[in-house]
Each structure stands twice: as C-alpha cells, then as structure tokens.
Write a protein that holds these residues in place. Structure first.
Motif, PDB file in Angstrom:
ATOM      1  N   TYR A 189      39.034  37.940  49.773  1.00  0.00           N
ATOM      2  CA  TYR A 189      38.219  37.233  50.775  1.00  0.00           C
ATOM      3  C   TYR A 189      36.814  37.824  50.846  1.00  0.00           C
ATOM      4  N   GLU A 190      36.700  39.121  50.765  1.00  0.00           N
ATOM      5  CA  GLU A 190      35.397  39.775  50.891  1.00  0.00           C
ATOM      6  C   GLU A 190      34.564  39.641  49.617  1.00  0.00           C
ATOM      7  N   ARG A 191      35.217  39.456  48.483  1.00  0.00           N
ATOM      8  CA  ARG A 191      34.498  39.438  47.199  1.00  0.00           C
ATOM      9  C   ARG A 191      34.555  38.055  46.545  1.00  0.00           C
ATOM     10  N   THR A 192      34.752  37.022  47.343  1.00  0.00           N
ATOM     11  CA  THR A 192      34.838  35.665  46.788  1.00  0.00           C
ATOM     12  C   THR A 192      33.587  35.302  45.991  1.00  0.00           C
ATOM     13  N   ARG A 193      32.409  35.583  46.564  1.00  0.00           N
ATOM     14  CA  ARG A 193      31.149  35.274  45.875  1.00  0.00           C
ATOM     15  C   ARG A 193      31.041  36.072  44.577  1.00  0.00           C
ATOM     16  N   GLU A 194      31.441  37.333  44.634  1.00  0.00           N
ATOM     17  CA  GLU A 194      31.388  38.192  43.434  1.00  0.00           C
ATOM     18  C   GLU A 194      32.282  37.618  42.334  1.00  0.00           C
ATOM     19  N   ILE A 195      33.454  37.119  42.720  1.00  0.00           N
ATOM     20  CA  ILE A 195      34.372  36.530  41.731  1.00  0.00           C
ATOM     21  C   ILE A 195      33.747  35.294  41.099  1.00  0.00           C
ATOM     22  N   GLY A 196      33.084  34.460  41.946  1.00  0.00           N
ATOM     23  CA  GLY A 196      32.431  33.261  41.412  1.00  0.00           C
ATOM     24  C   GLY A 196      31.347  33.615  40.415  1.00  0.00           C
ATOM     25  N   ILE A 197      30.544  34.617  40.723  1.00  0.00           N
ATOM     26  CA  ILE A 197      29.473  35.042  39.805  1.00  0.00           C
ATOM     27  C   ILE A 197      30.064  35.533  38.493  1.00  0.00           C
ATOM     28  N   MET A 198      31.158  36.301  38.563  1.00  0.00           N
ATOM     29  CA  MET A 198      31.806  36.796  37.343  1.00  0.00           C
ATOM     30  C   MET A 198      32.264  35.643  36.460  1.00  0.00           C
ATOM     31  N   LYS A 199      32.781  34.597  37.072  1.00  0.00           N
ATOM     32  CA  LYS A 199      33.234  33.452  36.272  1.00  0.00           C
ATOM     33  C   LYS A 199      32.058  32.717  35.642  1.00  0.00           C
ATOM     34  N   VAL A 200      30.952  32.580  36.408  1.00  0.00           N
ATOM     35  CA  VAL A 200      29.779  31.860  35.893  1.00  0.00           C
ATOM     36  C   VAL A 200      29.147  32.587  34.715  1.00  0.00           C
ATOM     37  N   ILE A 201      29.109  33.922  34.763  1.00  0.00           N
ATOM     38  CA  ILE A 201      28.457  34.673  33.683  1.00  0.00           C
ATOM     39  C   ILE A 201      29.372  34.906  32.483  1.00  0.00           C
ATOM     40  N   GLY A 202      30.573  34.341  32.530  1.00  0.00           N
ATOM     41  CA  GLY A 202      31.419  34.371  31.332  1.00  0.00           C
ATOM     42  C   GLY A 202      32.681  35.193  31.406  1.00  0.00           C
ATOM     43  N   ALA A 203      32.985  35.778  32.572  1.00  0.00           N
ATOM     44  CA  ALA A 203      34.236  36.549  32.674  1.00  0.00           C
ATOM     45  C   ALA A 203      35.430  35.598  32.581  1.00  0.00           C
ATOM     46  N   SER A 204      36.381  35.943  31.774  1.00  0.00           N
ATOM     47  CA  SER A 204      37.566  35.090  31.607  1.00  0.00           C
ATOM     48  C   SER A 204      38.519  35.270  32.787  1.00  0.00           C
ATOM     49  N   LEU A 205      39.431  34.304  32.922  1.00  0.00           N
ATOM     50  CA  LEU A 205      40.450  34.405  33.972  1.00  0.00           C
ATOM     51  C   LEU A 205      41.309  35.660  33.766  1.00  0.00           C
ATOM     52  N   ARG A 206      41.540  35.995  32.513  1.00  0.00           N
ATOM     53  CA  ARG A 206      42.337  37.182  32.193  1.00  0.00           C
ATOM     54  C   ARG A 206      41.639  38.440  32.689  1.00  0.00           C
ATOM     55  N   ASP A 207      40.292  38.524  32.499  1.00  0.00           N
ATOM     56  CA  ASP A 207      39.536  39.693  32.955  1.00  0.00           C
ATOM     57  C   ASP A 207      39.631  39.854  34.464  1.00  0.00           C
ATOM     58  N   ILE A 208      39.517  38.733  35.185  1.00  0.00           N
ATOM     59  CA  ILE A 208      39.589  38.782  36.646  1.00  0.00           C
ATOM     60  C   ILE A 208      40.979  39.217  37.100  1.00  0.00           C
ATOM     61  N   LYS A 209      41.977  38.667  36.444  1.00  0.00           N
ATOM     62  CA  LYS A 209      43.357  39.043  36.772  1.00  0.00           C
ATOM     63  C   LYS A 209      43.577  40.530  36.524  1.00  0.00           C
ATOM     64  N   LEU A 210      43.152  41.027  35.354  1.00  0.00           N
ATOM     65  CA  LEU A 210      43.333  42.439  35.012  1.00  0.00           C
ATOM     66  C   LEU A 210      42.569  43.351  35.955  1.00  0.00           C
ATOM     67  N   LEU A 211      41.426  42.901  36.440  1.00  0.00           N
ATOM     68  CA  LEU A 211      40.624  43.723  37.351  1.00  0.00           C
ATOM     69  C   LEU A 211      41.392  44.012  38.634  1.00  0.00           C
ATOM     70  N   PHE A 212      41.951  42.967  39.224  1.00  0.00           N
ATOM     71  CA  PHE A 212      42.668  43.161  40.475  1.00  0.00           C
ATOM     72  C   PHE A 212      43.995  43.910  40.249  1.00  0.00           C
ATOM     73  N   LEU A 213      44.648  43.634  39.134  1.00  0.00           N
ATOM     74  CA  LEU A 213      45.876  44.365  38.825  1.00  0.00           C
ATOM     75  C   LEU A 213      45.590  45.844  38.588  1.00  0.00           C
ATOM     76  N   THR A 214      44.446  46.133  37.961  1.00  0.00           N
ATOM     77  CA  THR A 214      44.068  47.527  37.709  1.00  0.00           C
ATOM     78  C   THR A 214      43.788  48.253  39.020  1.00  0.00           C
ATOM     79  N   GLU A 215      43.104  47.577  39.945  1.00  0.00           N
ATOM     80  CA  GLU A 215      42.839  48.185  41.245  1.00  0.00           C
ATOM     81  C   GLU A 215      44.153  48.490  41.973  1.00  0.00           C
ATOM     82  N   ALA A 216      45.082  47.545  41.923  1.00  0.00           N
ATOM     83  CA  ALA A 216      46.383  47.758  42.567  1.00  0.00           C
ATOM     84  C   ALA A 216      47.146  48.891  41.885  1.00  0.00           C
ATOM     85  N   ALA A 217      47.048  48.951  40.549  1.00  0.00           N
ATOM     86  CA  ALA A 217      47.722  50.019  39.804  1.00  0.00           C
ATOM     87  C   ALA A 217      47.139  51.381  40.149  1.00  0.00           C
TER      88      ALA A 217
END
Length: 442
Positions: free
Chosen positions: A339-367
C-alpha cells in the motif's frame, strides 16, 4: 534485475522502515525461540532417560533367556504367540544357541552368563557378593564399566573385577559391631583375593576340606552403578567353582542341587551386544522368533518416550503457535508495504521491471525477515537453554534442555521458509497492480 541488485534493494527497503521491520523480526524471534526451546526440552527429556538407563547397563545389550524361564528345553507348540515355524521344536539355550546368535546380522558379541553368590576373602577380612561369570573378552562390550584398573580381557583366567560397593568386614565381629565399626578401606587392585562357597570361611566354623580359589583383582567397578555389589570373573572359572560346590554338597549332605542338571550344557542367560542402538529391536525380535525370551533396556526407553510423547507434542505445538503468529505479522508488514509503495511498484513496471522481478523483490524482503528472525531466535534459544539447564542443576533435576545442531539449522531454514510463504500472497498482489493506476496513486 541481477541477484545482487535484488538483495540490495530488498535490504534497503526494509531499513527505510526500521521500527516496523524490527517489530516484525521480533515476532519471528519469539516464535523461533519458543519452538526451539520447547522441542529442546523434549529432546532433553529423552536424553535424560537414556542417561538414567545407561547407569543400569548398556542400551545395546539384549538379555536372552530360555522360553520356560530356566535352562531347560521348551516345546514351542505350547506357546501360540511364538513364531509358527518353530512350533514343535525343542529350544535350548546352549552352545548351539549362542553360536546361532553370533550369526545374526548386526551382532558384535555374545556371551553366556552364570551367577553365583559366594564369599570373598582378603587377609582377615571377608565379603559376600554376587559373582557374574561371562566371556572375559566381552566384558567391556557388554557395558560393564570400570573406574579403576582395567576390564577383563580374553587372556585373563585367574582375574576378577570387583564392584565398588562390595564391603569387606571382620567375620569374627557380631552383626551389631560390624554396623558400628568403621568400614575398612582396601586397595585391592593388584592384590590376591580368595573366593569360596564355604560360608563359615574366616571363622572357627570354616570347613577345612574346602579349598578357596585364588584370583587377582585387576579392576574395580563404580560404587553407584548397577553392578556395584557384584564381582565379574571368567565364565569357565565360575563353572569350575560351581562344579566343586556341587561335589562338596553331594559329599557333605548326600545330595546336590545339580542332580536335575541336563546332560547338555544349558545356560540361564545369554548377553547379546548389538553394533548400534537402532538395530537392537530388530535383533531382539529375531531372537524372539527363534523361540527365546529376550529383553533390553531399549524396551524401557521406548516406553518412557511413549509416556512423554504427548507432552513433547504439546510443547512443540505451543512453539508452533508462536511462529504462526509471527507469520501473520510478516504478511501484515508486506501488505502494508505494498500500500505504501504502490507508486514505486508502478514506476518499476513502467521502466521495464518484469512481474518476476517484482515478485522476487517482495519474497526476498519476506525471506530476509524470516532469516534474520531465525538467526536471532537461535541465539535467544541457546541462552534460554543454558538458563534452563542452570536452574535444573540448581534444583538437582536431571531434566535438561538439549539443542542438537540439526535443530539449530532446521529452525533457521524453517523461519526463512515461513517468511517466504508469508510474503507470497502480498507478492502476487504487487504483481497484479496496474502500472498506470499505480503511478497515479499518491
């Protein structure tokens, strides 16, 4: 996105919100420490049981007896609980049986055992003790502990090992005077002692026709062990003494306790040493299938473990509940991060970050949260375990906490997996966010 960039970004995002990250990690620490300490207490209880039983003897030794409770033959058809292939056969605990035990896989040593109750003499002092006769080469293997001198070996003939609780006394003193008199302290190792079946030995009632057997003391057993009141000597010497005793009884009384002895040599008991405690039950069942009665200390150990099994399950469940609560905390933290980083996630997608990268980012933080909580949790559990053991020692309790290496490593891995699983749903939610909608979000 490279793995290095992924790890750096995940760690940086967690450090931006230090307090929230700290509290989430703290939940994992409490959950990990709880489950490790609870499980360690259960492990400590089992180890305590093993230590107690090892004081009674070796957990790898099986006691074998003839099926009728004595040394005689037994008709297998009379016991329907026995292996059906042995029905109708005579089962004797004799030399052939001993040899058959040696051929069983995982068996290290086998020795017949014979017990007599005899008198010992050292100078003017005497003692009475239980005499255990066995193959001297197997003494150490069968769990007979020595705290002074050495154990018997295959080369020993006229040698014995005396239990530390065997008390010598002056036979000329009355019972009351013996009880009040100071116990003599003898250094028996290396000395010669006499062994006899004449209970008048050392007094005016001694039978002059009985010639004592002389032995050298080569070792002593602990005074607080199960064999503290016993004397161990080579089986052949015990058989010689028994034979001489029966001949003396026949001459003196006209009868002998050996009149009913079978022509073939049969034993009252045989000890079987197994190479590993894990194989004891298998070998024990094999011996039972041959038609003999068999028991071991592992029977009692398993019974003790079953008695505490429910308690260990309850302790583990309590720790698991704490870790479940911690998992909910991780999920909540990751959802709030989205919720706090929604805009940041949108920017990452626009500049070319794949769905896999976004998924791995949050999984890595949880890990990271799970891994950090697991590491700190085992440090806390180690300190708690030491405290529990200290308190138990002060209270004189044998129940302690024991944390093996596999529990340390397993707890770290489990905490990390819990972190990843807790972050899975939030990560999928982040993947599904629309890039344009996310960018417009303030």
């Amino acid at each position: 996105m490279s793995t290095r960039d992924l790890l750096n970004m995940a760690l940086r995002n967690l450090l931006k919100r230090k307090l929230r990250t700290f509290l989430t990690v703290l939940g994992v620490v409490i959950g990990t420490a709880s489950i490790v300490v609870m499980v360690s207490i259960g492990i400590g209880m089992n180890e305590s049981f093993e230590r107690q039983l090892q004081d009674w003897g070796s957990l790898q030794v099986i006691n074998v007896f003839s099926p009728n409770g004595g040394g005689g033959a037994y008709m297998m058809g009379e016991d329907t609980s026995m292996n059906t292939q042995n029905k109708g056969k005579q089962v004797k605990l004799d030399g052939a049986a001993v040899e058959s035990f040696r051929q069983i896989s995982s068996v290290e040593a086998v020795s017949p055992v014979k017990n007599l109750y005899l008198m010992l003499g050292s100078g003017k002092l005497v003692a009475d003790a239980n005499i255990i006769g066995l193959d001297p080469a197997t003494m150490e293997a069968m769990g007979y502990k020595v705290d002074g001198g050495r154990a018997l070996t295959g080369e020993d003939v006229k040698a014995i090992v005396i239990g530390g609780a065997v008390e010598f006394y002056d036979p000329k003193l009355s019972w009351e005077m013996r009880m009040s008199a100071e116990k003599p302290k003898l250094e028996l190792i290396g000395e010669k002692v006499e062994v006899t079946y004449d209970w008048g030995y050392g007094t005016k009632h001694a039978d002059k026709s009985v010639k004592p057997f002389k032995f050298e003391v080569v070792g002593t057993m602990p005074a607080d062990g199960s064999n503290s009141w016993s004397v161990v000597m080579p089986l052949k010497e015990v058989e010689k003494i028994e034979k001489a005793q029966k001949e003396w009884e026949k001459t003196k009384y006209g009868s002998s306790s050996g009149n009913n002895q079978k022509k073939s040599q049969e034993y009252e008991q045989v000890l079987v040493k197994v190479d590993d405690i894990k194989n004891v039950q298998v070998v024990q069942q094999h011996i039972k299938d041959l038609g003999y009665r068999a028991s071991s200390l592992t029977d009692q150990l398993e019974a003790m473990k079953q008695t505490t099994k429910m308690l260990r399950m309850v302790l583990g469940a309590i720790g698991a509940i704490s870790l479940v609560v911690a998992a909910i905390g991780i999920t909540n933290t990751m959802v709030m991060a989205i919720y706090e980083r929604t805009r940041e996630i949108g920017i990452m997608k626009v500049i070319g970050a794949s769905l896999r990268d976004i998924k791995l980012l949050f999984l890595t933080e949880a890990a990271f949260i799970g891994f950090a909580g697991g590491i700190i949790g085992i440090l806390v559990s180690f300190a708690t375990s030491k405290l529990v053991n200290f308190v138990a020692m002060q209270q004189g309790s044998d129940m302690t906490s024991s944390i093996p290496l596999w529990l340390y490593l397993g707890s770290i891995g489990f905490a990390t997996v819990i972190g990843v699983l807790s972050g899975y749903l939030p990560a999928k939610r982040a993947m599904k966010l629309s890039a344009l909608t996310a960018i417009k979000t303030e």
